[in-house]
Scaffold this motif. Sequence first.
Motif, PDB file in Angstrom:
ATOM      1  N   ALA A   6     -38.462  26.530  18.290  1.00  0.00           N
ATOM      2  CA  ALA A   6     -37.765  27.013  17.095  1.00  0.00           C
ATOM      3  C   ALA A   6     -36.262  27.001  17.306  1.00  0.00           C
ATOM      4  CB  ALA A   6     -38.231  28.424  16.740  1.00  0.00           C
ATOM      5  N   CYS A   7     -35.539  26.583  16.272  1.00  0.00           N
ATOM      6  CA  CYS A   7     -34.082  26.620  16.299  1.00  0.00           C
ATOM      7  C   CYS A   7     -33.629  27.947  15.697  1.00  0.00           C
ATOM      8  CB  CYS A   7     -33.504  25.443  15.515  1.00  0.00           C
ATOM      9  SG  CYS A   7     -31.708  25.332  15.615  1.00  0.00           S
ATOM     10  N   VAL A   8     -32.985  28.784  16.508  1.00  0.00           N
ATOM     11  CA  VAL A   8     -32.625  30.138  16.084  1.00  0.00           C
ATOM     12  C   VAL A   8     -31.182  30.440  16.472  1.00  0.00           C
ATOM     13  CG1 VAL A   8     -35.003  30.945  16.323  1.00  0.00           C
ATOM     14  CG2 VAL A   8     -33.438  31.160  18.259  1.00  0.00           C
ATOM     15  N   ILE A   9     -30.684  31.555  15.966  1.00  0.00           N
ATOM     16  CA  ILE A   9     -29.364  32.051  16.356  1.00  0.00           C
ATOM     17  C   ILE A   9     -29.544  32.935  17.589  1.00  0.00           C
ATOM     18  CG2 ILE A   9     -27.409  33.496  15.669  1.00  0.00           C
ATOM     19  CD1 ILE A   9     -27.972  32.632  12.766  1.00  0.00           C
ATOM     20  N   LYS A  10     -28.903  32.559  18.677  1.00  0.00           N
ATOM     21  CA  LYS A  10     -29.100  33.247  19.952  1.00  0.00           C
ATOM     22  C   LYS A  10     -28.761  34.738  19.866  1.00  0.00           C
ATOM     23  CE  LYS A  10     -27.951  32.826  24.878  1.00  0.00           C
ATOM     24  NZ  LYS A  10     -27.241  31.995  25.892  1.00  0.00           N
ATOM     25  N   GLU A  11     -27.654  35.055  19.194  1.00  0.00           N
ATOM     26  CA  GLU A  11     -27.215  36.455  19.106  1.00  0.00           C
ATOM     27  C   GLU A  11     -28.208  37.327  18.347  1.00  0.00           C
ATOM     28  OE1 GLU A  11     -23.779  33.971  20.086  1.00  0.00           O
ATOM     29  OE2 GLU A  11     -25.413  33.776  18.643  1.00  0.00           O
ATOM     30  N   PHE A  12     -29.012  36.730  17.469  1.00  0.00           N
ATOM     31  CA  PHE A  12     -29.978  37.485  16.679  1.00  0.00           C
ATOM     32  C   PHE A  12     -31.391  37.402  17.260  1.00  0.00           C
ATOM     33  CE2 PHE A  12     -27.222  36.495  12.677  1.00  0.00           C
ATOM     34  CZ  PHE A  12     -26.266  37.392  13.134  1.00  0.00           C
TER      35      PHE A  12
ATOM     36  N   VAL B 248     -12.686  32.253  -0.984  1.00  0.00           N
ATOM     37  CA  VAL B 248     -11.954  32.712   0.195  1.00  0.00           C
ATOM     38  C   VAL B 248     -12.983  32.996   1.280  1.00  0.00           C
ATOM     39  CG1 VAL B 248     -10.454  34.484   1.155  1.00  0.00           C
ATOM     40  CG2 VAL B 248     -10.155  33.751  -1.219  1.00  0.00           C
ATOM     41  N   THR B 249     -12.765  32.486   2.486  1.00  0.00           N
ATOM     42  CA  THR B 249     -13.698  32.731   3.587  1.00  0.00           C
ATOM     43  C   THR B 249     -12.981  33.413   4.745  1.00  0.00           C
ATOM     44  OG1 THR B 249     -13.312  30.562   4.589  1.00  0.00           O
ATOM     45  CG2 THR B 249     -15.088  30.706   2.960  1.00  0.00           C
ATOM     46  N   LYS B 250     -13.668  34.374   5.366  1.00  0.00           N
ATOM     47  CA  LYS B 250     -13.123  35.072   6.531  1.00  0.00           C
ATOM     48  C   LYS B 250     -14.197  35.178   7.607  1.00  0.00           C
ATOM     49  CE  LYS B 250      -9.760  37.910   3.988  1.00  0.00           C
ATOM     50  NZ  LYS B 250      -8.556  37.588   4.763  1.00  0.00           N
ATOM     51  N   LYS B 251     -13.904  34.640   8.774  1.00  0.00           N
ATOM     52  CA  LYS B 251     -14.865  34.637   9.872  1.00  0.00           C
ATOM     53  C   LYS B 251     -15.038  36.041  10.456  1.00  0.00           C
ATOM     54  CE  LYS B 251     -13.840  33.130  14.041  1.00  0.00           C
ATOM     55  NZ  LYS B 251     -13.494  32.250  15.180  1.00  0.00           N
ATOM     56  N   CYS B 252     -16.301  36.434  10.693  1.00  0.00           N
ATOM     57  CA  CYS B 252     -16.590  37.733  11.300  1.00  0.00           C
ATOM     58  C   CYS B 252     -17.002  37.612  12.769  1.00  0.00           C
ATOM     59  CB  CYS B 252     -17.720  38.433  10.533  1.00  0.00           C
ATOM     60  SG  CYS B 252     -17.265  38.952   8.866  1.00  0.00           S
ATOM     61  N   MET B 253     -17.837  36.626  13.090  1.00  0.00           N
ATOM     62  CA  MET B 253     -18.277  36.467  14.479  1.00  0.00           C
ATOM     63  C   MET B 253     -18.780  35.050  14.716  1.00  0.00           C
ATOM     64  SD  MET B 253     -22.037  38.378  14.621  1.00  0.00           S
ATOM     65  CE  MET B 253     -22.436  37.747  16.251  1.00  0.00           C
ATOM     66  N   ASP B 254     -18.651  34.593  15.969  1.00  0.00           N
ATOM     67  CA  ASP B 254     -19.206  33.300  16.352  1.00  0.00           C
ATOM     68  C   ASP B 254     -20.677  33.462  16.710  1.00  0.00           C
ATOM     69  OD1 ASP B 254     -16.888  31.755  16.087  1.00  0.00           O
ATOM     70  OD2 ASP B 254     -16.152  32.415  18.039  1.00  0.00           O
ATOM     71  N   VAL B 255     -21.442  32.430  16.435  1.00  0.00           N
ATOM     72  CA  VAL B 255     -22.859  32.434  16.799  1.00  0.00           C
ATOM     73  C   VAL B 255     -23.232  31.093  17.422  1.00  0.00           C
ATOM     74  CG1 VAL B 255     -23.596  34.122  15.065  1.00  0.00           C
ATOM     75  CG2 VAL B 255     -23.537  31.694  14.460  1.00  0.00           C
ATOM     76  N   GLN B 256     -24.285  31.122  18.230  1.00  0.00           N
ATOM     77  CA  GLN B 256     -24.744  29.932  18.936  1.00  0.00           C
ATOM     78  C   GLN B 256     -26.157  29.576  18.491  1.00  0.00           C
ATOM     79  OE1 GLN B 256     -23.098  28.056  21.685  1.00  0.00           O
ATOM     80  NE2 GLN B 256     -24.664  26.723  20.813  1.00  0.00           N
TER      81      GLN B 256
ATOM     82  N   LYS C 217     -20.632  26.055  18.834  1.00  0.00           N
ATOM     83  CA  LYS C 217     -20.737  27.323  18.114  1.00  0.00           C
ATOM     84  C   LYS C 217     -20.209  27.171  16.697  1.00  0.00           C
ATOM     85  CE  LYS C 217     -20.624  30.700  21.864  1.00  0.00           C
ATOM     86  NZ  LYS C 217     -19.973  31.932  22.378  1.00  0.00           N
ATOM     87  N   ARG C 218     -20.744  27.987  15.813  1.00  0.00           N
ATOM     88  CA  ARG C 218     -20.228  28.082  14.456  1.00  0.00           C
ATOM     89  C   ARG C 218     -19.992  29.564  14.200  1.00  0.00           C
ATOM     90  NH1 ARG C 218     -24.540  29.523  11.175  1.00  0.00           N
ATOM     91  NH2 ARG C 218     -26.561  29.359  12.191  1.00  0.00           N
ATOM     92  N   SER C 219     -19.929  29.976  12.962  1.00  0.00           N
ATOM     93  CA  SER C 219     -19.649  31.387  12.703  1.00  0.00           C
ATOM     94  C   SER C 219     -20.379  31.874  11.469  1.00  0.00           C
ATOM     95  CB  SER C 219     -18.137  31.611  12.525  1.00  0.00           C
ATOM     96  OG  SER C 219     -17.632  30.799  11.486  1.00  0.00           O
ATOM     97  N   ILE C 220     -20.462  33.169  11.358  1.00  0.00           N
ATOM     98  CA  ILE C 220     -20.873  33.801  10.119  1.00  0.00           C
ATOM     99  C   ILE C 220     -19.686  34.611   9.615  1.00  0.00           C
ATOM    100  CG2 ILE C 220     -23.315  33.905  10.731  1.00  0.00           C
ATOM    101  CD1 ILE C 220     -22.953  36.886  11.255  1.00  0.00           C
TER     102      ILE C 220
END
Length: 301
Positions: free
Chosen positions: A240-246, A158-166, A267-270
């Motif tokens: 470097a390829c990174v997650i912008k929000e982090f 079961v998967t549940k999205k918490c936030m979008d990331v770029q 965008k994808r999500s975690i």
Amino acid sequence: MISKLDLYKVFCEVAKCESFSKGAKALYMTQPAVSQAIMQLEEGLEVRLFTRTPKGVVLTNEGKLLFEYANSAINLINIGEEKLLESKNIMLGELKIGVGDAISRYFLPTFLDKFHSDYPSIKLKIVNRTTLELCAMLKSGEIDIAICNFPIEDPSLVTKKCMDVQDVFVCGDKFKDTLSMPLSFEELSKLPLILLDNKSNSRRYVEKYILSKGIEISSEIELGSHDLLLEFAKINLGLACVIKEFSQEYLKSGVLYEVETVEEIPKRSIGVCFSKNASLSPASKKFLEILESATHMASGK
């Protein structure tokens, strides 16, 4: 007479110990009793499960196949017994959370702080692995829930999205001065790139998308942590390829710069995931409630 479940418990312990005598010691049984149990299981299945070596025993190919499923099943039974005890009292028990590297630093702490404040008697165990490894641990019952990089295509979870990331590319001063125009993916592919190792779900997502545009990217440097990506880019070893929000601490301070690209990576999500085949413990449910109230989780499956 020894039950079939007990036979599998003996089999798994011998497989993990790679020794009949060590397995017998761990199970508080005599070695002849362990040998008899393995013989009984082999006769019932009509296959040979172990090969003797000078140092002990090793699994045959058939034994390896059986161990993969039997060990997971026994783990799930043990977890079920633990959860049954925990269900009697939410104030007791253990919560085992699997989490990705960057998520453990930039996303998880706030929710752990809230959960620990509300349920201080529950023991927390945090396991840091890649998304693929966490999915396997969920299915074997080694962890209760996982917070990791999506997308995840596994019908047993079961998967549940918490936030979008770029996902973005960042660079230090040296490259900023030479990259005045937005880059195409083809131009990007010719520059020294710093990427996570190829088992990372994040990297696979980015590579798959850029490949869909007919461009293949490869790494000049591969690293195992998001923080190292940022640090290596800072000293101008590549983009470097990174997650912008982090990466906001680095971007807002001007230590790193976002590389403009002609086309943005979608965008994808975690999010959080857990097994469909195992009941969530009361502690897991309470933690999910905290996540849901703060992130408005959306169900993926």
